[in-house]
Design an enzyme around this catalytic site. Structure first.
Site, PDB file in Angstrom:
ATOM      1  N   HIS A  47       1.161  -1.496  -0.223  1.00 47.79           N
ATOM      2  CA  HIS A  47       0.015  -0.099  -0.015  1.00 47.79           C
ATOM      3  C   HIS A  47       0.997   1.194  -0.089  1.00 47.79           C
ATOM      4  O   HIS A  47       0.369   2.113  -0.259  1.00 47.79           O
ATOM      5  CB  HIS A  47      -0.729   0.205   0.944  1.00 47.79           C
ATOM      6  CG  HIS A  47      -2.108  -0.679   1.096  1.00 47.79           C
ATOM      7  ND1 HIS A  47      -2.508  -0.484   0.572  1.00 47.79           N
ATOM      8  CD2 HIS A  47      -2.076  -1.919   1.970  1.00 47.79           C
ATOM      9  CE1 HIS A  47      -3.541  -2.278   0.619  1.00 47.79           C
ATOM     10  NE2 HIS A  47      -3.158  -2.353   1.124  1.00 47.79           N
ATOM     11  N   ARG A  72       5.993  -6.571   3.534  1.00 49.68           N
ATOM     12  CA  ARG A  72       4.949  -7.049   3.141  1.00 49.68           C
ATOM     13  C   ARG A  72       4.708  -7.079   1.138  1.00 49.68           C
ATOM     14  O   ARG A  72       5.009  -5.787   0.958  1.00 49.68           O
ATOM     15  CB  ARG A  72       3.522  -6.166   3.376  1.00 49.68           C
ATOM     16  CG  ARG A  72       2.545  -6.769   3.134  1.00 49.68           C
ATOM     17  CD  ARG A  72       0.922  -6.532   3.837  1.00 49.68           C
ATOM     18  NE  ARG A  72       1.674  -5.727   3.538  1.00 49.68           N
ATOM     19  CZ  ARG A  72      -0.256  -4.829   4.514  1.00 49.68           C
ATOM     20  NH1 ARG A  72      -1.177  -5.364   5.363  1.00 49.68           N
ATOM     21  NH2 ARG A  72      -0.219  -3.005   4.538  1.00 49.68           N
ATOM     22  N   ASP A  86      16.866 -11.836  -2.148  1.00 45.06           N
ATOM     23  CA  ASP A  86      18.113 -11.510  -2.959  1.00 45.06           C
ATOM     24  C   ASP A  86      18.678 -10.944  -2.373  1.00 45.06           C
ATOM     25  O   ASP A  86      20.072 -10.201  -1.848  1.00 45.06           O
ATOM     26  CB  ASP A  86      18.421 -11.671  -4.049  1.00 45.06           C
ATOM     27  CG  ASP A  86      18.131 -13.152  -5.055  1.00 45.06           C
ATOM     28  OD1 ASP A  86      18.267 -13.704  -4.163  1.00 45.06           O
ATOM     29  OD2 ASP A  86      18.211 -12.669  -6.131  1.00 45.06           O
ATOM     30  N   GLU A 150      -7.479 -12.592   4.505  1.00 46.01           N
ATOM     31  CA  GLU A 150      -8.254 -10.750   4.767  1.00 46.01           C
ATOM     32  C   GLU A 150      -9.373 -11.636   4.246  1.00 46.01           C
ATOM     33  O   GLU A 150     -10.310 -10.565   4.334  1.00 46.01           O
ATOM     34  CB  GLU A 150      -7.325 -10.274   3.801  1.00 46.01           C
ATOM     35  CG  GLU A 150      -6.160 -10.256   4.583  1.00 46.01           C
ATOM     36  CD  GLU A 150      -5.482  -9.346   4.159  1.00 46.01           C
ATOM     37  OE1 GLU A 150      -5.416  -7.911   4.311  1.00 46.01           O
ATOM     38  OE2 GLU A 150      -4.294  -9.567   2.797  1.00 46.01           O
ATOM     39  N   ASP A 176      -8.992  -4.973   5.657  1.00 47.21           N
ATOM     40  CA  ASP A 176      -9.803  -6.212   4.490  1.00 47.21           C
ATOM     41  C   ASP A 176     -11.012  -7.317   5.146  1.00 47.21           C
ATOM     42  O   ASP A 176     -11.608  -7.846   4.987  1.00 47.21           O
ATOM     43  CB  ASP A 176      -8.537  -6.388   4.056  1.00 47.21           C
ATOM     44  CG  ASP A 176      -8.160  -5.960   3.121  1.00 47.21           C
ATOM     45  OD1 ASP A 176      -8.423  -4.696   2.620  1.00 47.21           O
ATOM     46  OD2 ASP A 176      -6.991  -5.798   3.510  1.00 47.21           O
TER      47      ASP A 176
END
Length: 261
Positions: A47, A72, A86, A150, A176
Site C-alpha cells: 500500500h 509485505r 536476494d 483477509e 480487509d
C-alpha cells in the site's frame, strides 16, 4: 545463530513477538526505529510506493539492529519474491492468500529446487556478496514466510492454510476482513473481532504462529485467542497521532480536512 534464524525459531515456537509497519519508506525513520527494541519492522510494499532501491537502503539502515526486516509484498509474485530474498530480508508477508494451494505456491516461490523454483544468485546481499558459503544450504533456516488471510472465506479456512508445510505464520488482516464482511472501516465491530479471534484460534490449532494488526489496547484480547505475532500500528500512524495530539493542545489552526481530489 543469525537474527533471522532466531526470529524464525521464535515464530515456530509461537513466542510473543511485536513489531511495527513501516509505511514512510524513509531511511532515517528506519534508522531511528532500529534502536526502539521492536522484534521486527514490517516494510509495506503493498500500500505504499516503496521501490526496491528504497527498500535496500532501509534494510541497510536496520543492519546493525537486532530488529529483523520483513517485507509485505504487493501480491504473490515470483519475481518480487526472488529480488527481495536476494536482498536479504528475514521474512516475507504475502497478502490476501485465499487457500492452502496459494500458500503452497508461496512456499515454492521461496525455495530452491527441487523443493521450489527460486533462482540461484551469487553476488547478492543475502549471501554477503558471495562470502557466505553456507547460504544455499541454510537459506530456509534464515527466512520466515507469513501469509495473510483477509476475507471471511480464507479466515474460515485458516487452519488448512496454516498447516501448509513451509508456512511459518498466518496473519489475520482485520481491515480487509471487515470490508469483506460488509463492515467497511469497522475493524473493531464485534462481529469482526469474533471472526479475527476465531481465525487466530484455527491458526494455533494448526501449530503455527498467529498474527494480527491491532491497537495496543487489544493485545490482551487477541493474545487470549492465541495470537503471538503482533503488528502494533505503523510509523506514520504513530507520527500523526502524536503530532495531532500535540497540535490540539497548543495550536489554534484547525486540523487539515480531507482532500477531495
Amino acid at each position: 545463530m543469525t537474527r533471522a534464524a532466531s526470529f524464525k525459531r521464535r515464530l515456530l515456537g509461537a513466542e510473543m513477538t511485536a513489531g511495527l509497519f513501516c509505511c514512510s519508506y524513509g531511511v532515517q525513520v528506519v534508522e531511528a526505529l532500529a534502536g526502539s527494541g521492536f522484534d521486527y519492522l514490517l516494510f509495506d510494499a503493498e500500500h505504499t510506493p516503496n521501490s526496491l532501491p528504497q527498500l535496500h537502503a532501509q534494510l541497510c539502515a536496520l543492519a546493525d539492529s537486532p530488529t529483523v526486516p520483513i517485507v509485505r509484498l504487493a501480491s504473490l509474485d515470483l519475481v518480487a519474491i526472488k529480488l527481495l530474498l536476494d536482498m536479504g530480508v528475514a521474512g516475507l508477508m504475502v497478502p490476501n492468500v485465499q487457500s492452502a494451494e496459494e500458500a503452497a505456491q508461496a512456499v515454492r516461490f521461496t525455495r530452491y529446487p527441487p523443493h521450489g523454483v527460486r533462482g540461484v544468485a551469487g553476488s547478492v546481499r543475502a549471501t554477503r556478496y558471495g562470502r557466505d558459503r553456507d547460504y544455499l544450504a541454510r537459506a530456509e533456516d534464515r527466512f520466515s514466510l507469513i501469509v495473510q488471510v483477509e476475507t471471511a472465506a480464507s479466515v474460515k479456512d485458516a487452519e488448512r492454510i496454516a498447516a501448509t508445510p513451509g508456512v511459518d505464520g498466518v496473519f489475520v488482516g482485520p481491515n480487509d476482513l471487515a470490508a469483506d464482511m460488509g463492515l467497511l472501516g469497522q475493524p473493531g465491530h464485534p462481529e469482526v473481532v469474533e471472526a479475527v479471534s476465531a481465525g487466530l484460534r484455527r491458526i494455533r490449532q494448526a501449530g503455527k504462529s498467529a498474527g494480527v494488526l491491532c491497537a495496543e489496547a487489544d493485545v490482551p484480547l487477541y493474545r487470549a485467542a492465541g495470537a503471538n505475532l503482533f503488528a502494533l500500528g505503523s510509523d506514520l500512524g504513530l507520527l500523526v497521532k502524536t503530532a495531532d495530539a500535540l497540535a490540539q493542545r497548543h495550536c489554534s489552526a484547525p486540523a487539515a480536512s480531507p482532500r477531495q481530489d
